[in-house]
Design an enzyme around this catalytic site. Structure first.
Site, PDB file in Angstrom:
ATOM      1  N   LYS A   1      -5.675  -2.214  -0.627  1.00  0.00           N
ATOM      2  CA  LYS A   1      -4.598  -3.163  -0.905  1.00  0.00           C
ATOM      3  C   LYS A   1      -3.281  -2.405  -0.813  1.00  0.00           C
ATOM      4  O   LYS A   1      -3.231  -1.182  -0.986  1.00  0.00           O
ATOM      5  CB  LYS A   1      -4.767  -3.788  -2.297  1.00  0.00           C
ATOM      6  CG  LYS A   1      -5.942  -4.751  -2.386  1.00  0.00           C
ATOM      7  CD  LYS A   1      -5.985  -5.428  -3.744  1.00  0.00           C
ATOM      8  CE  LYS A   1      -7.168  -6.384  -3.843  1.00  0.00           C
ATOM      9  NZ  LYS A   1      -7.248  -7.025  -5.176  1.00  0.00           N
TER      10      LYS A   1
ATOM     11  N   HIS B   1       2.388  -1.559  -3.548  1.00  0.00           N
ATOM     12  CA  HIS B   1       3.613  -2.364  -3.612  1.00  0.00           C
ATOM     13  C   HIS B   1       4.609  -1.824  -4.641  1.00  0.00           C
ATOM     14  O   HIS B   1       4.323  -0.881  -5.378  1.00  0.00           O
ATOM     15  CB  HIS B   1       3.279  -3.839  -3.869  1.00  0.00           C
ATOM     16  CG  HIS B   1       2.574  -4.123  -5.150  1.00  0.00           C
ATOM     17  ND1 HIS B   1       3.144  -3.908  -6.385  1.00  0.00           N
ATOM     18  CD2 HIS B   1       1.346  -4.629  -5.395  1.00  0.00           C
ATOM     19  CE1 HIS B   1       2.317  -4.268  -7.337  1.00  0.00           C
ATOM     20  NE2 HIS B   1       1.200  -4.697  -6.770  1.00  0.00           N
TER      21      HIS B   1
ATOM     22  N   HIS C   1       3.767  -0.955  -8.263  1.00  0.00           N
ATOM     23  CA  HIS C   1       3.059   0.279  -8.592  1.00  0.00           C
ATOM     24  C   HIS C   1       4.026   1.421  -8.910  1.00  0.00           C
ATOM     25  O   HIS C   1       3.638   2.408  -9.544  1.00  0.00           O
ATOM     26  CB  HIS C   1       2.164   0.719  -7.427  1.00  0.00           C
ATOM     27  CG  HIS C   1       0.959  -0.140  -7.226  1.00  0.00           C
ATOM     28  ND1 HIS C   1       0.703  -0.806  -6.056  1.00  0.00           N
ATOM     29  CD2 HIS C   1      -0.066  -0.452  -8.053  1.00  0.00           C
ATOM     30  CE1 HIS C   1      -0.424  -1.482  -6.165  1.00  0.00           C
ATOM     31  NE2 HIS C   1      -0.913  -1.288  -7.370  1.00  0.00           N
TER      32      HIS C   1
END
Length: 565
Positions: free
Chosen positions: A125, A128, A131
């Site tokens: 994933k 982004h 994070h």
């Protein structure tokens, strides 16, 4: 020389109070004109049976002829201490110049291990912008604890297990193209993951198929395990590129999958201690005595969940590291989860539960953007970092066209600007992303602090005078003394940051140091021809000391300095 401790000791000797009692009530006055340290005499009123102002007046007469304390003044019920400015400046500046990057370090954490778990993205994933909060806070705390002499282990508890991998394997089997994914792993894996949820809304049977794939993964099926490992390897390559941009590294990448074989022991221990009970088919630990919902250990189908894995991880870490602190830098929405697992560990009789700490943080708010991986609407961190660097490069080319290595400088300033933004306030506050405030070279920002350092280094390069053996009695103006007082506060700021797990204290400290440095620079000429050579030498010593501490403080925030801007 620790002037605060020296003063506390003298107060204790004269008042017959303990040093701990004095230390707990002394204050830093709100204004410099009120002194360097204030002792409230109210604590002695009952014992001495006198009014605090009278006590303060009598005590002030006992502080005379001291090398380090110039005078003590009674103001109301307070005794205000004024240090000998020349001696104070000499001691602090010479200590900074002698210790250099070691100034502000301590060994209070010697022989104690602190674990800091942070970042922890989900594999396959996107990494982004959300994070970054965990990454920035955790990385800074790791450096702060090291500054205090602790042995620090940085842990990246990767999200690399769970039912979502059954979904991803299912999606890959149906729509994946290995060649396309190899060229752009995270984007392409995200696309098929999003496609799975879109298709599953119309065809719920896909969810059952995904669960079957995860069961295969749990049972060690060769194909499922191979795909999972492939997704993990591809993700780590992508993550490392971003971590390299941030200057972040980890001692361990052991994620959730690492603890899958360690969970049965946890279940057995809880069962042996009669802590497990059935609830709607699931096995839970009752926490009603804490007014908390029960902590699920095994779901009704016998599968484990996050709580089981985190408890297993804590037990493993205790056995492996014998930690002094086990810190989890994880968002506020997970507060209940950590309350529950800490409570379960405590009920199990594990004393180390008290040393486990959830360091929470707020949300990142991006105008008109939501951070939902499931629906594919996400702000990639790497894109944000690159955009910040590019915007910084534009500003530098416009304002400083002759600067050397503009790309390298832009990289440090652009990334520093983002990190500073995430650490400028208490971590529990939400962040609203704003390029204008982030890249403001004159406001409360990383570029402002970095520019202060670059300004100091420029002064030192242009001088041909050694700053050693200076006469510090020549630099005792309010601006000069305020700068030295700020230098003296570095270690206290680091201690506060560790005690409260708040990098904000170091951020605020270095910002105030930059402000004091610029105030000093604007009011105290340094290299002008009409400045006495001895004054120049002493002021250059202040400049050099300021540069040392600004660089050290920014390092603790994960921010690089630049030599010129």
């Amino acid at each position: 020389m620790d002037y605060k401790e020296y003063t506390i000791k003298k107060i204790a000797e004269i008042t017959e109070l303990s040093q701990e009692a004095v230390s707990s009530i002394v204050e830093i006055p709100p204004e410099q004109k009120l002194g360097d340290l204030a002792f409230p005499c109210f604590i002695l009123a009952k014992t001495l049976r006198k009014a605090p102002p009278i006590i303060a007046k009598e005590l002030s007469e006992k502080f005379s002829g001291d090398t380090y304390i110039e005078r003590a003044e009674a103001v109301g019920g307070y005794l205000n201490f004024f240090y000998n400015r020349a001696q104070f400046t000499k001691d602090i500046v010479e200590e900074v110049l002698e210790k250099g990057e070691n100034y502000g370090k301590s060994q209070i954490g010697e022989n104690k291990t602190v674990l800091v778990e942070y970042s922890s993205p989900n594999i396959a994933k996107p990494f982004h912008i959300g994070h970054l909060f965990s990454t920035a806070v955790g990385h800074s705390l790791s450096r702060i604890y090291k500054q205090l002499g602790y042995k620090v282990e940085s842990l990246n508890h990767l999200g690399d297990w769970g039912t979502q991998f059954g979904k991803l394997i299912c999606a890959y089997k149906k729509w994946g193209d290995s060649e396309v994914i190899a060229k752009d792993p995270i984007n392409e894996l995200l696309k098929i993951y999003v496609k799975f949820h879109e298709e599953a809304e119309a065809n719920p049977a896909l969810e059952d198929e995904a669960r079957e794939y995860f069961k295969k993964l749990e049972s060690g099926d060769e194909e499922a395990t191979g795909l999972w490992q492939h997704f993990r390897d591809l993700s780590l390559v992508e993550f490392k590129r971003v971590y390299d941009m941030l200057g972040v590294s980890f001692d361990s990448y052991a994620g959730e999958s690492f603890y899958t074989d360690k969970m049965p022991e946890v279940v057995d221990i809880l069962r042996e201690k009669n802590l497990l009970e059935e609830s709607n088919g699931a096995q839970v630990v009752d926490l009603s005595e804490l007014n908390e919902p029960p902590c699920i250990i095994l779901k009704s189908d016998g599968a484990t969940i996050y709580a089981t894995r985190d408890i297993a991880a804590a037990l493993y870490r205790h056995r492996t590291y014998d930690f002094h602190k086990n810190i989890y830098v994880v968002g506020t929405p997970q507060a209940l989860h950590f309350k529950q697992i800490f409570a379960v560990m405590n009920k199990a009789g594990w004393e180390f539960a008290k040393d486990c700490v959830h360091v929470n943080f707020g949300l990142v708010k991006f105008p008109d953007k939501k951070l939902s991986t499931r629906h594919g609407d996400v702000v990639f961190l790497e894109d944000v970092l690159n955009e910040s660097v590019n915007k910084t490069l534009e500003i530098i080319k416009e304002n400083s066209p002759s600067i050397e290595n503009p790309e390298e400088v832009s990289q440090k300033i652009g990334i520093g600007a983002i990190l500073y933004t995430f650490l400028k306030n208490s971590r529990e506050k939400d962040i609203v992303f704003s390029w204008d405030s982030m890249l403001d070279f004159e406001g409360e920002s990383a570029p402002y602090v970095q520019y202060s350092y670059a300004r100091g280094k420029s002064i030192l390069r242009r001088s041909n005078i050694t700053a050693r053996d200076a006469d510090f009695s020549l630099v005792t103006t309010d601006e000069e003394y305020a700068l030295v007082s700020q230098l003296n506060g570095f270690l206290d700021a680091v201690k506060d940051a560790a005690e409260k797990n708040e990098p904000f204290y170091v951020n605020r400290y270095v910002t105030n140091l930059a402000r004091q440095f610029n105030k000093f620079y604007n009011n105290c000429p340094i290299l002008k021809d009409d400045v006495d050579e001895n004054v120049k030498k002493a002021r250059l010593a202040l400049v050099e000391a300021s540069c040392h501490v600004i660089k050290s403080a920014l390092y603790l925030l994960g921010i690089d300095t630049v030599e010129s801007m």
